[in-house]
Design an enzyme around this catalytic site. Structure first.
Site, PDB file in Angstrom:
ATOM      1  N   ASP A  92       0.849  -1.186   0.000  1.00  0.00           N
ATOM      2  CA  ASP A  92       0.000   0.000   0.000  1.00  0.00           C
ATOM      3  C   ASP A  92       0.889   1.241   0.000  1.00  0.00           C
ATOM      4  O   ASP A  92       2.046   1.201   0.415  1.00  0.00           O
ATOM      5  CB  ASP A  92      -0.945   0.011   1.198  1.00  0.00           C
ATOM      6  CG  ASP A  92      -0.231   0.236   2.515  1.00  0.00           C
ATOM      7  OD1 ASP A  92       0.694  -0.542   2.829  1.00  0.00           O
ATOM      8  OD2 ASP A  92      -0.583   1.183   3.246  1.00  0.00           O
ATOM      9  N   GLU A 156      -0.103  -0.576   5.739  1.00  0.00           N
ATOM     10  CA  GLU A 156       0.886   0.007   6.648  1.00  0.00           C
ATOM     11  C   GLU A 156       0.775   1.517   6.720  1.00  0.00           C
ATOM     12  O   GLU A 156       0.879   2.110   7.792  1.00  0.00           O
ATOM     13  CB  GLU A 156       2.295  -0.402   6.190  1.00  0.00           C
ATOM     14  CG  GLU A 156       3.400  -0.082   7.200  1.00  0.00           C
ATOM     15  CD  GLU A 156       3.934   1.330   7.102  1.00  0.00           C
ATOM     16  OE1 GLU A 156       4.574   1.789   8.075  1.00  0.00           O
ATOM     17  OE2 GLU A 156       3.720   1.986   6.064  1.00  0.00           O
ATOM     18  N   HIS A 423       6.475   9.815   0.697  1.00  0.00           N
ATOM     19  CA  HIS A 423       5.288  10.514   1.198  1.00  0.00           C
ATOM     20  C   HIS A 423       5.110  11.891   0.560  1.00  0.00           C
ATOM     21  O   HIS A 423       4.099  12.545   0.799  1.00  0.00           O
ATOM     22  CB  HIS A 423       5.313  10.680   2.729  1.00  0.00           C
ATOM     23  CG  HIS A 423       5.205   9.404   3.488  1.00  0.00           C
ATOM     24  ND1 HIS A 423       4.754   9.349   4.795  1.00  0.00           N
ATOM     25  CD2 HIS A 423       5.476   8.128   3.139  1.00  0.00           C
ATOM     26  CE1 HIS A 423       4.770   8.093   5.215  1.00  0.00           C
ATOM     27  NE2 HIS A 423       5.210   7.333   4.216  1.00  0.00           N
TER      28      HIS A 423
END
Length: 451
Positions: A92, A156, A423
């Site tokens: 993920d 996660e 991210h």
């Protein structure tokens, strides 16, 4: 890289690795099914299951975890009496954020300036490919000398704990002598690093109420208690003048012993604006790896556009507290909640709610597995010694596994070095790092089998 058969095999497999990572990145596998279709995550899970099956794994299964997502499991038997190693990664990914900020589409792997760009290339679909490369290299050079379990998590990034709860309910499934978590990264590209500590985390929501409803600021302002102003005071109390985190009762002075982090390099890595000071005291490594850090993640209050001249009756915020190794996250949560409640001014009503939590982690670096990895990295990164670093982020699964299997050794490696910008927009992976770390993992498995 000095030539050896394992390294040569991995090098020959890199074109295939790029093709496979391209396929895996194409799945929009964000485990927030309000934003992204569940079918995207399920497709990525099936892809990994099929890849494991093709490599001869047995008992390959899509595990339905309690948070509504799937983890992928497979078992590859080794020689009789061999040790068992669990290899972890997650498929993920974080949402792409502002897609307009991506130079190339986030779910299309694109090569640019020697790096492969796309969401999940480093965090952590690249970790899945790293495990496959290492195993293929061993199979081509005498075989895999240990029993291997692979687990690829599906949630996660959401922190919803599905795999943690599943592991607790099926404690034999992931049992291993050593666990390699492929979700960390080198301190810098080209500098082999094992992450030995992780900060834990707690999430707390705080709400402050002062009035039955909003009031006209001209008619009532100056005497009517403003909930937003009260919240601002509470949030400000969480930091000292220099920006250090100050939660009453929580130690904020612990030192880091290990790899140092140059302040100027940190400014570049964090892209701090010119003239803006860093916050906190002590070394950078102290601040980001060994000490608590509070962050206000969001505030519910009127936006500037459309705001009216009103005294606010209610306001709330979501607060993250990173918890350093050696501190119990449950106790840290209690201290944070008590701090928020006691620092609320004017007798305002305050409510706090814990909505997420994960314990910090510290590895045993004296174990045989660390020696085996140090030798492997010295070959994969000629002229470099393995370094120990911390990580400011959290991987709650580490503590679950450490609790379930107290005799297991846990190592954290991976592809998330600073240039990867995980991210953030324009996430990327260095193919050189993928190649070297795949070699290192393969040699580690061989070294560990012989230890």
């Amino acid at each position: 890289m000095s030539s050896n058969p394992v390294a040569e095999t991995v090098a020959s497999l890199m074109p295939r690795a790029k093709e496979e990572l391209t396929e895996l990145v194409a799945f929009k596998s964000v485990a927030d099914f309000g934003q992204f279709p569940r079918s995207e995550s399920e497709g990525a899970a099936r892809w990994i299951a099929e890849a494991l099956t093709a490599e001869g794994f047995q008992d390959v299964a899509l595990l339905d975890t309690p948070d509504g997502t799937q983890s992928v499991y497979g078992y590859l038997p080794g020689p009789e009496g061999a040790k068992t190693v669990l290899l972890y990664a997650h498929y993920d990914v974080q949402p792409p954020l502002d897609e307009a900020g991506w130079i190339t589409p986030p779910f299309e792997l694109t090569e640019r300036d020697g790096r492969w760009y796309g969401r999940g290339t480093a965090d952590c679909k690249g970790g899945v490919i790293m495990h496959l490369l290492a195993l293929r290299a061993l199979k081509a050079n005498g075989g895999v000398p240990v029993h291997v379990k692979v687990i690829a998590e599906g949630s996660e990034e959401q922190g919803t704990g599905g795999l943690e709860r599943y592991a607790e309910e099926h404690p034999d499934l992931l049992a291993a002598d050593t666990i390699v978590i492929g979700d960390a990264g080198n301190f810098r590209a080209g500098l082999p690093t094992v992450t030995t500590t992780l900060r834990g985390m707690t999430l707390v929501r705080v709400q402050i109420d002062t009035l039955e409803g909003n009031l006209h600021s001209g008619q009532f302002g100056g005497a009517a208690p403003d909930a937003l102003a009260a919240l601002i005071r509470v949030l400000d109390s969480l930091r000292a003048q220099d920006g250090s985190t100050t939660v009453e009762g929580l130690d904020g002075e612990s030192p880091w012993e290990g790899l140092s982090y140059d302040e100027e390099q940190f400014r570049k890595d964090a892209k701090v604006l010119d003239g803006v000071e860093l916050i906190g005291s002590g070394s950078v490594a102290d601040r980001i790896w060994a000490r608590p850090a509070v962050t206000v993640l969001g505030i519910d209050c009127p936006p500037v556009v459309g705001a009216t001249p009103s005294v606010q009756a209610s306001a709330r915020a979501l607060i993250s507290l990173r918890v350093p190794p050696g501190v119990d996250a449950v106790e840290a949560t209690k201290l944070l909640q008590a701090h928020l409640e006691t620092r609320t001014p004017w007798g305002a009503r305050v409510r706090t709610e814990q909505i997420g939590q994960g314990q910090p982690f510290r590895a045993d670096t004296s174990s045989p597995a660390y020696a085996a990895m140090a030798d492997a990295m010295a070959v994969a990164y000629p002229g470099q010694e393995m370094n120990y670093a911390g990580q400011g982020g959290s991987i709650p699964l580490c503590n679950t596994l450490a609790s379930l299997y107290p005799g297991a050794e846990i190592l954290l490696i991976g592809l998330s070095e600073p240039e990867a910008q995980i991210h953030a927009v324009n996430e990327s992976v260095s193919p050189q790092e993928l190649e070297r770390l795949s070699v290192a993992e393969a040699l580690f498995l061989r070294n560990y089998a012989a230890s």
